[in-house]
Design a protein around this motif. Structure first.
Motif, PDB file in Angstrom:
ATOM      1  N   GLN A 188       0.817  -1.210   0.000  1.00 35.78           N
ATOM      2  CA  GLN A 188       0.000   0.000   0.000  1.00 35.78           C
ATOM      3  C   GLN A 188       0.856   1.269   0.000  1.00 35.78           C
ATOM      4  N   ASP A 189       2.042   1.208   0.594  1.00 33.81           N
ATOM      5  CA  ASP A 189       2.891   2.401   0.675  1.00 33.81           C
ATOM      6  C   ASP A 189       4.064   2.353  -0.314  1.00 33.81           C
ATOM      7  N   SER A 190       3.926   1.584  -1.398  1.00 34.89           N
ATOM      8  CA  SER A 190       4.973   1.500  -2.423  1.00 34.89           C
ATOM      9  C   SER A 190       4.755   2.576  -3.487  1.00 34.89           C
ATOM     10  N   TRP A 191       5.795   3.357  -3.758  1.00 35.16           N
ATOM     11  CA  TRP A 191       5.722   4.447  -4.733  1.00 35.16           C
ATOM     12  C   TRP A 191       6.936   4.414  -5.647  1.00 35.16           C
ATOM     13  N   TRP A 192       6.791   5.021  -6.826  1.00 39.70           N
ATOM     14  CA  TRP A 192       7.947   5.294  -7.679  1.00 39.70           C
ATOM     15  C   TRP A 192       8.043   6.814  -7.802  1.00 39.70           C
ATOM     16  N   CYS A 193       9.098   7.361  -7.224  1.00 34.58           N
ATOM     17  CA  CYS A 193       9.244   8.811  -7.174  1.00 34.58           C
ATOM     18  C   CYS A 193       9.667   9.371  -8.531  1.00 34.58           C
ATOM     19  N   GLN A 194       8.883  10.319  -9.048  1.00 31.29           N
ATOM     20  CA  GLN A 194       9.197  10.969 -10.324  1.00 31.29           C
ATOM     21  C   GLN A 194       9.315  12.489 -10.174  1.00 31.29           C
ATOM     22  N   ASP A 195       9.465  12.918  -8.927  1.00 31.32           N
ATOM     23  CA  ASP A 195       9.601  14.344  -8.623  1.00 31.32           C
ATOM     24  C   ASP A 195      11.052  14.762  -8.874  1.00 31.32           C
ATOM     25  N   TRP A 197      12.261   3.469  -6.504  1.00 34.56           N
ATOM     26  CA  TRP A 197      11.211   2.890  -5.672  1.00 34.56           C
ATOM     27  C   TRP A 197      11.371   3.471  -4.274  1.00 34.56           C
ATOM     28  N   THR A 198      10.281   3.887  -3.663  1.00 34.24           N
ATOM     29  CA  THR A 198      10.325   4.372  -2.285  1.00 34.24           C
ATOM     30  C   THR A 198       9.188   3.738  -1.504  1.00 34.24           C
ATOM     31  N   GLU A 199       9.463   3.484  -0.241  1.00 31.00           N
ATOM     32  CA  GLU A 199       8.459   2.839   0.613  1.00 31.00           C
ATOM     33  C   GLU A 199       8.723   3.245   2.064  1.00 31.00           C
ATOM     34  N   PRO A 200       8.001   4.234   2.594  1.00 34.93           N
ATOM     35  CA  PRO A 200       6.907   4.986   1.997  1.00 34.93           C
ATOM     36  C   PRO A 200       7.429   6.150   1.145  1.00 34.93           C
ATOM     37  N   LEU A 201       6.531   7.020   0.696  1.00 37.23           N
ATOM     38  CA  LEU A 201       6.912   8.189  -0.075  1.00 37.23           C
ATOM     39  C   LEU A 201       7.658   9.165   0.827  1.00 37.23           C
ATOM     40  N   PRO A 202       8.882   9.559   0.454  1.00 38.90           N
ATOM     41  CA  PRO A 202       9.632  10.489   1.298  1.00 38.90           C
ATOM     42  C   PRO A 202       9.027  11.895   1.295  1.00 38.90           C
ATOM     43  N   ALA A 203       9.372  12.667   2.302  1.00 40.15           N
ATOM     44  CA  ALA A 203       8.793  14.000   2.456  1.00 40.15           C
ATOM     45  C   ALA A 203       9.114  14.926   1.292  1.00 40.15           C
ATOM     46  N   ASP A 204      10.276  14.718   0.657  1.00 39.30           N
ATOM     47  CA  ASP A 204      10.672  15.626  -0.429  1.00 39.30           C
ATOM     48  C   ASP A 204      10.163  15.184  -1.794  1.00 39.30           C
ATOM     49  N   ARG A 236       6.785  14.705  -4.000  1.00 41.72           N
ATOM     50  CA  ARG A 236       5.352  14.988  -4.066  1.00 41.72           C
ATOM     51  C   ARG A 236       4.577  13.809  -4.678  1.00 41.72           C
ATOM     52  N   ALA A 237       3.486  13.449  -4.046  1.00 41.15           N
ATOM     53  CA  ALA A 237       2.646  12.359  -4.552  1.00 41.15           C
ATOM     54  C   ALA A 237       2.106  12.690  -5.937  1.00 41.15           C
ATOM     55  N   SER A 238       1.836  13.957  -6.188  1.00 36.59           N
ATOM     56  CA  SER A 238       1.296  14.373  -7.487  1.00 36.59           C
ATOM     57  C   SER A 238       2.308  14.198  -8.613  1.00 36.59           C
ATOM     58  N   GLU A 239       3.585  14.028  -8.244  1.00 40.88           N
ATOM     59  CA  GLU A 239       4.653  13.856  -9.223  1.00 40.88           C
ATOM     60  C   GLU A 239       5.202  12.434  -9.205  1.00 40.88           C
ATOM     61  N   SER A 240       4.447  11.509  -8.628  1.00 46.74           N
ATOM     62  CA  SER A 240       4.930  10.141  -8.459  1.00 46.74           C
ATOM     63  C   SER A 240       3.832   9.147  -8.792  1.00 46.74           C
ATOM     64  N   GLU A 241       4.197   7.863  -8.852  1.00 46.66           N
ATOM     65  CA  GLU A 241       3.219   6.808  -9.117  1.00 46.66           C
ATOM     66  C   GLU A 241       3.005   5.971  -7.869  1.00 46.66           C
ATOM     67  N   HIS A 242       1.755   5.885  -7.432  1.00 46.89           N
ATOM     68  CA  HIS A 242       1.374   5.006  -6.339  1.00 46.89           C
ATOM     69  C   HIS A 242       1.166   3.629  -6.967  1.00 46.89           C
ATOM     70  N   LEU A 243       2.152   2.775  -6.852  1.00 53.33           N
ATOM     71  CA  LEU A 243       2.219   1.562  -7.663  1.00 53.33           C
ATOM     72  C   LEU A 243       1.003   0.668  -7.537  1.00 53.33           C
ATOM     73  N   ILE A 244       0.449   0.571  -6.346  1.00 52.00           N
ATOM     74  CA  ILE A 244      -0.678  -0.347  -6.147  1.00 52.00           C
ATOM     75  C   ILE A 244      -1.938   0.129  -6.880  1.00 52.00           C
ATOM     76  N   ALA A 245      -1.943   1.385  -7.304  1.00 53.80           N
ATOM     77  CA  ALA A 245      -3.107   1.931  -7.998  1.00 53.80           C
ATOM     78  C   ALA A 245      -3.136   1.561  -9.471  1.00 53.80           C
ATOM     79  N   TYR A 246      -2.062   0.926  -9.952  1.00 53.53           N
ATOM     80  CA  TYR A 246      -1.965   0.610 -11.378  1.00 53.53           C
ATOM     81  C   TYR A 246      -2.118  -0.886 -11.624  1.00 53.53           C
TER      82      TYR A 246
END
Length: 234
Positions: A124-131, A140-147, A149-159
């Motif tokens: 659930q907290d797996s992301w690919w940072c594209q910021d 790959w980041t787990e969880p999304l780091p503070a620096d 932005r979720a809007s600039e990244s992919e929440h992998l489980i959503a795909y």
């Protein structure tokens, strides 16, 4: 009037002679490439032109000094086609051409039987940072780091189904260049062309993961049939 046996045999012979050059055929694609990555496994992703959004993915084994096709599947590319990897810009919807390593795999589903490549399960907290401003850019980041932005990244489980299974393509990966692009994968088909990745049907992705062996140095080559982005140039 139907030809006699001798005439028919002569006609077939002439037809075969006319087809002889084609029957001999070209060497397998990897044999015509300048570089295949140095290993004994290779994936080729080929489109007809840079404007194409579909093509073919083949995977190959080198056996007894020759490349042999191990499998093949229809492929999809970026919605805006393909572009030379070194000239790509993030957010353009283009697939980068070039020869790349395959760092690791991941997936929402459990790794297919026989998977040897490092495989990360998506949580659930797996992301690919594209910021571009983040220290975790194209990682790959787990969880999304503070620096990042979720809007600039992919929440992998959503795909899903795209990230049911995926192989990371090492484009802009080792030393990421900002604005060039992040999150380029070989993954399962969605409904249409990709945002820059290469996609194949679900069954093909399972077969590729069961085939790829890190000890054999697999790479992926992405390109076109001819021109400045032809696969044979890599």
């Amino acid at each position: 009037m139907r030809p006699g046996p001798l005439a028919a045999l002569l006609a077939v012979s002439l037809l075969m002679l006319g087809a002889a050059p084609g029957a001999a055929g070209e060497k397998p694609l990897p044999e015509r490439m300048a570089d295949t990555g140095g290993g004994t496994q290779l994936i080729t992703a080929r489109a007809s032109t840079t404007g194409a959004t579909s093509g073919t993915v083949d995977w190959w084994d080198r056996r007894d000094g020759r490349w042999v096709r191990a499998g093949s599947a229809p492929a999809r590319f970026g919605a805006h086609g393909l572009v030379e990897g070194t000239a790509r810009r993030q957010g353009t919807g283009t697939t980068p051409t070039g020869l790349y390593a395959l760092p690791h795999a991941f997936g929402i589903r459990t790794a297919p039987p026989g998977t040897k490549v490092p495989y990360r399960p998506v949580h659930q907290d797996s992301w690919w940072c594209q910021d571009n401003a983040s220290a975790s850019y194209n990682r790959w980041t787990e969880p999304l780091p503070a620096d990042c932005r979720a809007s600039e990244s992919e929440h992998l489980i959503a795909y899903a189904p795209q990230y049911a299974y995926a192989l990371v393509i090492g484009f802009n990966y080792t030393e990421p260049v900002r604005e060039r692009g992040a999150g380029i994968f070989l993954h399962v088909d969605g409904r249409a062309a990709t945002e820059g990745c290469v996609s194949v049907p679900m069954d093909a992705m399972r077969r590729i993961l069961g085939w790829a062996d890190p000890s054999r140095g697999p790479h992926i080559a992405i390109g076109t049939a001819s021109g400045t982005t032809a696969l044979t140039r890599y």
